[in-house]
Design a protein around this motif. Structure first.
Motif, PDB file in Angstrom:
ATOM      1  N   GLU A 210     116.542 -49.602  56.652  1.00 16.36           N
ATOM      2  CA  GLU A 210     115.130 -49.667  56.279  1.00 16.36           C
ATOM      3  C   GLU A 210     114.720 -48.425  55.487  1.00 16.36           C
ATOM      4  OE1 GLU A 210     113.468 -50.336  60.166  1.00 16.36           O
ATOM      5  OE2 GLU A 210     113.434 -52.525  59.862  1.00 16.36           O
ATOM      6  N   ASP A 211     115.287 -47.269  55.815  1.00 10.43           N
ATOM      7  CA  ASP A 211     115.020 -46.045  55.057  1.00 10.43           C
ATOM      8  C   ASP A 211     115.523 -46.165  53.619  1.00 10.43           C
ATOM      9  OD1 ASP A 211     113.849 -44.891  57.280  1.00 10.43           O
ATOM     10  OD2 ASP A 211     115.591 -43.637  57.786  1.00 10.43           O
TER      11      ASP A 211
ATOM     12  N   GLU B 298     113.138 -48.410  51.729  1.00 11.58           N
ATOM     13  CA  GLU B 298     111.901 -47.705  51.412  1.00 11.58           C
ATOM     14  C   GLU B 298     112.118 -46.717  50.262  1.00 11.58           C
ATOM     15  OE1 GLU B 298     108.715 -44.733  53.583  1.00 11.58           O
ATOM     16  OE2 GLU B 298     109.967 -46.031  54.823  1.00 11.58           O
TER      17      GLU B 298
ATOM     18  N   ASN C 117     112.430 -48.623  47.018  1.00  9.94           N
ATOM     19  CA  ASN C 117     111.119 -49.111  46.593  1.00  9.94           C
ATOM     20  C   ASN C 117     110.302 -48.002  45.934  1.00  9.94           C
ATOM     21  OD1 ASN C 117     111.421 -51.771  47.380  1.00  9.94           O
ATOM     22  ND2 ASN C 117     110.526 -51.454  49.395  1.00  9.94           N
TER      23      ASN C 117
END
Length: 110
Positions: free
Chosen positions: A96-97, A100, A103
């Motif tokens: 997830e890091d 992120e 993104n």
């Protein structure tokens, strides 16, 4: 294979007994996912070889070209055996890091 739609990505979790079974199922179901961020969580109970993990490089390239993120979770992999552009991490939190971070990079125009 189990798939879950999250806020910003689709999570695929291996439930199969063999890597081949999981990979075959994924390739059939990946057709419409290049516009989505994808995280694949390979179970540590699967005995996966580096050559098998390399099969996912094709999908990582597809996602990079479409401006989305592709991350593979496998706890016992030597990430130095793969290109830097191939996102392999040991945990979902790290995946997830990475998502992120990518993104943010896309938002900044990198």
């Amino acid at each position: 294979m189990k798939s879950e739609e999250k806020d910003d990505y689709i999570l695929f979790t291996s439930q199969e007994e063999s890597f081949k079974e999981f990979y075959d199922y994924f390739t059939v179901n990946h057709k419409n996912l290049t516009e989505n961020n994808v995280i694949i969580d390979l179970s540590s109970k699967l005995n996966v070889q580096s050559s098998e993990i390399s099969l996912f490089l094709y999908y990582a390239d597809l996602h990079q070209k479409s401006g989305t993120t592709f991350v593979l979770i496998y706890p016992s992999v030597d990430v130095d055996s793969f290109p830097e552009t191939f996102n392999i991490v040991p945990t979902l939190v790290e995946a997830e890091d990475v998502l992120e971070m990518e993104n943010i990079q896309r938002d900044l125009g990198f």
